[in-house]
Design an enzyme around this catalytic site. Structure first.
Site, mmCIF file in Angstrom:
data_model
loop_
_atom_site.group_PDB
_atom_site.id
_atom_site.type_symbol
_atom_site.label_atom_id
_atom_site.label_comp_id
_atom_site.label_asym_id
_atom_site.label_seq_id
_atom_site.Cartn_x
_atom_site.Cartn_y
_atom_site.Cartn_z
ATOM 1 N N CYS A 93 -5.127 8.367 9.360
ATOM 2 C CA CYS A 93 -5.214 7.737 10.687
ATOM 3 C C CYS A 93 -4.830 8.738 11.777
ATOM 4 C CB CYS A 93 -4.254 6.552 10.765
ATOM 5 S SG CYS A 93 -4.931 5.010 10.184
ATOM 6 N N LYS A 130 0.840 -1.212 0.000
ATOM 7 C CA LYS A 130 0.000 0.000 0.000
ATOM 8 C C LYS A 130 0.870 1.256 0.000
ATOM 9 C CE LYS A 130 -1.820 1.846 4.019
ATOM 10 N NZ LYS A 130 -1.747 3.303 4.064
ATOM 11 N N ASN A 131 1.888 1.244 0.847
ATOM 12 C CA ASN A 131 2.693 2.460 1.010
ATOM 13 C C ASN A 131 3.605 2.726 -0.179
ATOM 14 O OD1 ASN A 131 1.507 3.022 3.455
ATOM 15 N ND2 ASN A 131 3.042 1.908 4.644
ATOM 16 N N ARG A 180 -8.580 -0.102 4.839
ATOM 17 C CA ARG A 180 -7.713 0.876 4.177
ATOM 18 C C ARG A 180 -6.410 0.233 3.709
ATOM 19 N NH1 ARG A 180 -5.762 5.261 7.468
ATOM 20 N NH2 ARG A 180 -4.614 5.444 5.542
ATOM 21 N N ARG A 205 1.018 14.641 12.896
ATOM 22 C CA ARG A 205 1.330 14.445 11.483
ATOM 23 C C ARG A 205 1.342 15.753 10.673
ATOM 24 N NH1 ARG A 205 -1.127 8.760 9.552
ATOM 25 N NH2 ARG A 205 0.884 8.651 8.551
ATOM 26 N N ASP A 238 4.795 0.766 11.598
ATOM 27 C CA ASP A 238 3.570 0.071 11.172
ATOM 28 C C ASP A 238 3.468 -1.343 11.736
ATOM 29 O OD1 ASP A 238 2.568 2.162 9.779
ATOM 30 O OD2 ASP A 238 3.018 1.380 7.786
HETATM 31 C C1 UD1 Z 1 5.224 6.983 8.276
HETATM 32 C C2 UD1 Z 1 6.357 5.995 8.446
HETATM 33 C C3 UD1 Z 1 6.202 4.977 7.348
HETATM 34 C C4 UD1 Z 1 4.817 4.361 7.471
HETATM 35 C C5 UD1 Z 1 3.719 5.415 7.435
HETATM 36 C C6 UD1 Z 1 2.322 4.886 7.673
HETATM 37 C C7 UD1 Z 1 8.621 6.413 9.195
HETATM 38 C C8 UD1 Z 1 9.819 7.295 9.084
HETATM 39 N N1 UD1 Z 1 7.612 6.718 8.380
HETATM 40 O O1 UD1 Z 1 5.317 7.583 7.006
HETATM 41 O O2 UD1 Z 1 7.212 4.005 7.439
HETATM 42 O O3 UD1 Z 1 4.608 3.440 6.469
HETATM 43 O O4 UD1 Z 1 3.981 6.367 8.442
HETATM 44 O O5 UD1 Z 1 2.099 4.575 8.992
HETATM 45 O O6 UD1 Z 1 8.596 5.479 9.961
HETATM 46 N N2 UD1 Z 1 6.881 14.840 10.191
HETATM 47 C C9 UD1 Z 1 6.993 16.176 10.472
HETATM 48 N N3 UD1 Z 1 6.750 17.069 9.457
HETATM 49 C C10 UD1 Z 1 6.409 16.677 8.198
HETATM 50 C C11 UD1 Z 1 6.315 15.316 7.924
HETATM 51 C C12 UD1 Z 1 6.546 14.413 8.946
HETATM 52 O O7 UD1 Z 1 7.300 16.569 11.593
HETATM 53 O O8 UD1 Z 1 6.212 17.549 7.336
HETATM 54 C C13 UD1 Z 1 7.120 13.861 11.278
HETATM 55 C C14 UD1 Z 1 5.889 12.987 11.544
HETATM 56 O O9 UD1 Z 1 4.969 13.614 12.414
HETATM 57 C C15 UD1 Z 1 6.537 11.763 12.129
HETATM 58 C C16 UD1 Z 1 7.850 11.652 11.358
HETATM 59 O O10 UD1 Z 1 8.111 12.961 10.852
HETATM 60 O O11 UD1 Z 1 6.829 11.949 13.485
HETATM 61 C C17 UD1 Z 1 7.819 10.678 10.203
HETATM 62 O O12 UD1 Z 1 6.701 10.981 9.399
HETATM 63 P P1 UD1 Z 1 6.569 10.522 7.878
HETATM 64 O O13 UD1 Z 1 7.631 9.547 7.551
HETATM 65 O O14 UD1 Z 1 6.412 11.698 7.007
HETATM 66 O O15 UD1 Z 1 5.169 9.827 7.905
HETATM 67 P P2 UD1 Z 1 4.589 8.990 6.760
HETATM 68 O O16 UD1 Z 1 5.032 9.430 5.417
HETATM 69 O O17 UD1 Z 1 3.141 8.908 7.053
#
Ligand code: UD1
Length: 418
Positions: A116, A22-23, A397, A121, A304
């Site tokens: 979620c 999915k990711n 999802r 985030r 995850d």
């Molecule tokens: C994250 C996971 C990914 C997982 C996905 C779904 C990590 C590094 N990433 O990806 O493996 O598949 O969730 O659950 O493990 N952040 C900020 N500012 C931003 C973007 C992110 O502060 O603009 C912070 C987030 O709040 C979080 C961290 O950075 O604490 C990592 O976030 P990010 O990797 O961007 O999240 P996803 O892409 O959703």
């Protein structure tokens, strides 16, 4: 709404196919916006997030067609560059159209995301990176309004973000000059995106390293790509085998993407064997052992998979500390596990201490996010008696008819309306 009714206690045995992650599928679909030629993606599973992304791309004017295994996306008649709240509020990955739309069309409006509820985030890293590349960005009425033109730049991520890495790479591939991305995420799904972009004609160097060098090209072309297998679905079935003392062959799965999770299973006597067909997890002689876990960016332990292991450790011998480093609110499944008999205490803000118990008992529980919900399904599969897991739309999802795959392995699980 639907729930899963599960009667636990049966070992899960047999073969299950693992499809594309999915990711990975979601950013690959966003990348199709970078060209007017068709992008063909194989190894697709039709999760509700993929259907949401298809709807978003179609709302922009792209054509999206599919057969059971394949998605064909062609963005040759984009009619709007506004990604509406209706889609982005449902799924955070929709926000990833920001970079490709801005790079190709020079302007876009994308609703601020939902998804979620596992933490704040924020999207500051996405925005900062695009601003460093010259974008003029304002927030208006809940939308990010981004205007180009973009220029090449040195982008440094102070914190690793999978989403911001995807987004910046997609913006840089069509931006003139050489952009350097320092401290990108190294997740296999990021590598998969880079691989597709290279097939589309992008010039990206440093794949798999902490410095990506991207020289923009004026046009990208269509490509055919097979999506990397889903390592989190793989981890899910591995833990399903572990907590039911089963033996599951996962066709298409790759152990090399799962090493951090495998390291937590092997001490329990669980045997993981990679073959040409996929990955076999044999837990028939397992004695579950407690082992501490701290989530981290790849190649660390995936956030995850944290909820999956929380369930396993609830049934293990001994005590284990589980620390969540990526998101601040990712223990929402824990109170529900406790209602099933797990012994789990908070240990500071970001950790829980799990004391294993010999068995869990069935209960009515509620999923509050995707992976936490699956952790509850795993607990129900292992528990004595009947459980009802409510709000399984969270689980849909990220899993394509999870119950069908579990039934094929011998589980007693049914989707019921409530
Ligand atoms: C994250 C996971 C990914 C997982 C996905 C779904 C990590 C590094 N990433 O990806 O493996 O598949 O969730 O659950 O493990 N952040 C900020 N500012 C931003 C973007 C992110 O502060 O603009 C912070 C987030 O709040 C979080 C961290 O950075 O604490 C990592 O976030 P990010 O990797 O961007 O999240 P996803 O892409 O959703």
């Amino acid at each position: 709404m639907y729930a899963f009714k599960i009667t636990g206690g049966r070992p899960l045995n047999g073969t299950v196919p693992i499809k594309g992650a999915k990711n990975a599928i979601l950013p690959l679909m966003a990348a199709a916006l970078l060209t007017d030629e068709p992008v063909i993606l194989h190894n697709i599973s039709y999760l509700s997030d993929v259907i949401t992304m298809s709807g978003l791309l179609a709302s922009l004017g792209a054509s999206v067609t599919h057969t059971p295994d394949t998605l064909v996306i062609q963005a040759n008649q984009i009619t709007t560059t506004t990604a509406a709240y209706e889609y982005v509020s449902k799924m955070r990955a929709s926000f990833w159209v920001l970079g490709p739309l801005l790079a190709r069309f020079g302007e876009t409006r994308v609703s601020l995301p939902g998804g979620c509820a596992i933490g704040a985030r924020p999207v500051d890293l996405y925005i900062k990176a695009l601003e460093t590349m010259g974008a003029n960005i304002t927030i208006e009425n809940g939308y990010v309004h981004a205007r180009g033109p973009l220029h090449a730049a040195d982008v440094f991520f102070p914190k690793i973000s999978v989403g911001a890495t995807h987004n910046t790479i997609m913006a840089a591939v069509l931006t003139p000059g050489t952009t350097i991305i320092h401290n990108p995420a190294l997740e296999p799904e990021v590598i998969d995106l880079i691989t597709l972009l290279q097939k589309m004609g992008a010039d990206i160097r440093g794949i798999g390293t902490k410095t990506l060098t991207i020289t923009g090209v004026s046009k990208l072309h269509g490509a055919i790509h097979t999506v990397v297998p889903d390592r989190i679905e793989t981890a899910t079935f591995a833990v399903a085998a572990a907590v039911t003392k089963g033996n599951i062959m996962m066709t298409g799965a790759r152990l090399d993407l799962l090493e951090a999770v495998a390291d937590t299973l092997r001490p329990s006597g669980i045997i993981l064997t990679q073959t040409d067909q996929g990955l076999r997890v044999d837990a028939t002689h397992a004695v579950l052992k407690s082992i501490p876990i701290t989530t981290a960016e790849y190649p660390g332990f995936p956030t995850d998979a944290q909820s999956l292991l929380t369930t396993l450790l609830s049934l293990a011998d001994g005590k284990a500390l589980v620390t969540e480093h990526i998101f601040e609110n990712r223990f929402m499944h824990v109170p529900e596990l406790v209602r099933m008999g797990a012994r789990i205490q908070a240990a500071g803000n970001q950790s829980v201490l799990i004391t294993g118990v010999p068995e869990l008992s069935g209960a009515i529980v509620t999923a509050s996010d995707l992976r936490g919900g699956v952790g509850l399904v795993l607990a129900a599969l292992a528990a004595r008696g009947e459980s009802i897991v409510q709000r399984i739309y969270h689980i849909d999802r990220g899993y394509d008819h999870l119950e069908d795959k579990l039934i094929a392995l011998g589980a007693n699980i049914e989707r019921i309306p409530y």
